[in-house]
Motif scaffolding. Structure first.
Motif, mmCIF file in Angstrom:
data_model
loop_
_atom_site.group_PDB
_atom_site.id
_atom_site.type_symbol
_atom_site.label_atom_id
_atom_site.label_comp_id
_atom_site.label_asym_id
_atom_site.label_seq_id
_atom_site.Cartn_x
_atom_site.Cartn_y
_atom_site.Cartn_z
ATOM 1 N N HIS A 18 0.789 -1.312 0.002
ATOM 2 C CA HIS A 18 0.055 -0.116 0.089
ATOM 3 C C HIS A 18 0.751 1.445 -0.140
ATOM 4 N N GLY A 19 2.078 1.265 0.116
ATOM 5 C CA GLY A 19 2.859 2.472 0.552
ATOM 6 C C GLY A 19 3.500 3.040 -0.935
ATOM 7 N N GLU A 20 4.088 4.144 -0.923
ATOM 8 C CA GLU A 20 4.542 4.717 -2.253
ATOM 9 C C GLU A 20 5.356 3.713 -3.037
ATOM 10 N N ALA A 21 6.098 3.002 -2.537
ATOM 11 C CA ALA A 21 6.905 1.745 -3.298
ATOM 12 C C ALA A 21 6.138 0.490 -3.424
ATOM 13 N N GLY A 22 4.871 0.694 -3.142
ATOM 14 C CA GLY A 22 4.232 -0.590 -3.005
ATOM 15 C C GLY A 22 4.289 -1.622 -4.399
ATOM 16 N N VAL A 23 4.390 -0.984 -5.388
ATOM 17 C CA VAL A 23 4.745 -1.672 -6.787
ATOM 18 C C VAL A 23 5.912 -2.729 -6.522
ATOM 19 N N VAL A 24 6.897 -2.359 -5.723
ATOM 20 C CA VAL A 24 7.795 -3.548 -5.612
ATOM 21 C C VAL A 24 7.183 -4.818 -4.763
ATOM 22 N N ALA A 25 6.612 -4.622 -3.937
ATOM 23 C CA ALA A 25 5.954 -5.785 -3.107
ATOM 24 C C ALA A 25 4.999 -6.502 -4.078
ATOM 25 N N ILE A 26 4.139 -5.683 -4.730
ATOM 26 C CA ILE A 26 3.367 -6.495 -5.636
ATOM 27 C C ILE A 26 3.869 -6.992 -6.655
ATOM 28 N N PHE A 27 5.071 -6.486 -7.521
ATOM 29 C CA PHE A 27 5.683 -7.166 -8.632
ATOM 30 C C PHE A 27 6.503 -8.576 -7.838
ATOM 31 N N CYS A 28 6.999 -8.359 -6.900
ATOM 32 C CA CYS A 28 7.803 -9.197 -6.259
ATOM 33 C C CYS A 28 6.800 -10.398 -6.055
ATOM 34 N N GLY A 29 5.702 -10.184 -5.580
ATOM 35 C CA GLY A 29 4.676 -11.442 -5.170
ATOM 36 C C GLY A 29 4.089 -11.708 -6.407
ATOM 37 N N HIS A 30 3.910 -11.165 -7.583
ATOM 38 C CA HIS A 30 3.450 -11.797 -8.727
ATOM 39 C C HIS A 30 4.477 -12.762 -9.487
ATOM 40 N N ILE A 31 5.992 -12.257 -9.464
ATOM 41 C CA ILE A 31 6.836 -12.901 -9.991
ATOM 42 C C ILE A 31 7.290 -14.228 -9.224
ATOM 43 N N ALA A 32 7.071 -14.010 -7.845
ATOM 44 C CA ALA A 32 7.175 -15.277 -7.091
ATOM 45 C C ALA A 32 6.273 -16.430 -7.346
ATOM 46 N N ARG A 33 5.013 -15.951 -7.468
ATOM 47 C CA ARG A 33 4.008 -16.952 -7.887
ATOM 48 C C ARG A 33 4.044 -17.287 -9.446
ATOM 49 N N ARG A 34 5.072 -16.676 -10.278
ATOM 50 C CA ARG A 34 5.200 -16.766 -11.470
ATOM 51 C C ARG A 34 3.763 -16.372 -12.468
ATOM 52 N N GLU A 35 3.205 -15.387 -12.075
ATOM 53 C CA GLU A 35 2.241 -14.662 -12.573
ATOM 54 C C GLU A 35 2.637 -13.450 -13.125
ATOM 55 N N ALA A 36 1.926 -12.904 -14.194
ATOM 56 C CA ALA A 36 1.977 -11.570 -15.077
ATOM 57 C C ALA A 36 1.619 -10.470 -14.214
ATOM 58 N N PRO A 37 2.560 -9.425 -13.592
ATOM 59 C CA PRO A 37 2.074 -8.335 -12.838
ATOM 60 C C PRO A 37 1.639 -7.232 -14.172
ATOM 61 N N THR A 38 0.667 -6.465 -13.273
ATOM 62 C CA THR A 38 -0.143 -5.507 -14.130
ATOM 63 C C THR A 38 0.808 -4.179 -14.073
ATOM 64 N N ILE A 39 1.037 -3.593 -15.111
ATOM 65 C CA ILE A 39 1.363 -1.993 -15.269
ATOM 66 C C ILE A 39 0.474 -1.084 -15.591
#
Ligand code: NAD
Length: 307
Positions: A179-200
């Motif tokens: 939820h923070g200003e760099a939340g995209v890092v946490a979101i992308f890391c979660g997606h990549i760890a699950r081998r899912e495509a992140p949304t930009i």
């Protein structure tokens, strides 16, 4: 030193608490646990579960703790939430800061405010952006932090305070949530760890100044000892990183090559950001020292373990 950390159960606050304890300081935490986690608080630290908006609770905690330094990190931190709920954002971030400044004045403590550089300046400004640039934020969150800074400087003038505001870039690292200003890092890391495509959201060319949490903790400590007259400092790397490039760095850390999907840009977001921290270097003798590749690698390992 006796230190009070508001928001000490949160992402940045808990790293700051750990470091203060390691350095041998006495630490008290005030946190309402709205987004923070009790299990991040070390055993030797007293946790007061209290709301910074409640002036009585703030006075009680500050009087009991009698801190020399108050690190004020407790806040409503979501840019998107602030767009939908500007009154709630202003209540926590402005009134909460006034309560802490008032209590700090009563016990003679210095307050170090976690402000924002990322959400402060808006678009159409020089990059990297110096503190002298007039803020033209695109979100209520940026306004509430700017207003909190103005109260801080008012208390310096009115009560001869020595309070300092740190305008942080987009802070990333272990323990961060989405939820923070760099939340995209946490979101992308979660997606990549699950081998899912992140949304930009948008075209992925929008840039931010991503700064590693340990470097930010160093800045808070440097500000505690500051003896000069400046009150506001940018804390960033000076490097703008595009969202697409950030994803590539995360893919490299994970050993993957996952492509994103794209969706429309969202309200309250600015196009480019990078902070000029020349003043922090000159006055606080602080500079970031963690490369994006090294910081993201450590962050990915931890976030992937927890996914
Ligand atoms: N993460 C970033 O990229 C970033 C960038 C710039 C500035 N900041 C600022 O740094 C600070 C810490 O951010 P974070 O990313 O660690 O967020 P976080 O949500 O992890 O931490 C905030 C903490 O404050 C607590 N809190 C929230 N409202 C409260 C209230 N009313 N009373 C008491 N406690 C309350 C939460 O429970 C949480 O533990 C915030 O002030 C934020 O605005 C963060």
């Amino acid at each position: 030193m006796r230190a009070l950390v508001t928001g000490g159960a949160g992402f940045i606050g808990s790293h700051l608490v750990d470091r203060l304890i390691t350095d041998g300081h006495h630490v008290v935490v005030m946190d309402d646990l709205s987004t923070g986690h009790r299990d991040r608080i070390p055993d030797e630290v007293t946790l007061h579960v209290a709301d910074v908006v409640n002036a009585g609770e703030v006075t009680d905690v500050v009087t009991a703790a009698a801190p020399e330094v108050i690190y004020h990190l407790a806040a409503q931190i979501s840019v998107r939430y602030s767009v939908a709920n500007p009154v709630a954002d202003a209540t926590t971030n402005i009134l909460g800061t006034i309560n802490l400044l008032t209590a700090a004045t009563a016990v003679g403590a210095r307050l170090i405010l976690a402000s924002t550089g990322g959400a402060m300046y808006g678009d159409g400004v020089a990059l990297p952006t110096p503190e002298a640039c007039l803020p033209a934020t695109l979100a209520p969150y940026g306004i509430s932090k700017y207003c909190a800074e103005q109260y801080l400087m008012l208390f310096n003038r009115l009560h001869a305070g020595r309070h300092v505001a740190l305008r942080l870039g987009n802070v990333y690292g272990p323990r961060q949530d989405p939820h923070g200003e760099a939340g995209v890092v946490a979101i992308f890391c979660g997606h990549i760890a699950r081998r899912e495509a992140p949304t930009i959201y948008g075209d992925g060319k929008q840039t931010r100044d991503y700064i590693y949490v340990a470097d930010v903790v160093d800045a808070f400590l440097a500000a505690s000892d500051y003896a000069g007259d400046e009150a506001v400092f940018n804390i960033g790397t000076g490097q703008p990183t595009a969202v697409c490039d950030l994803l590539e760095v995360i893919n490299t850390a994970a050993g993957t090559a996952i492509e994103p999907t794209f969706a429309p840009a969202r309200a309250g977001e600015w196009r480019h950001g990078a902070l000029d921290s020349t003043k922090a270097a000159a006055e606080l003798h602080w500079a970031s020292s963690t490369s994006l590749a090294a910081g993201i690698s450590t962050t990915y390992q931890q976030l992937a373990r927890d996914t």
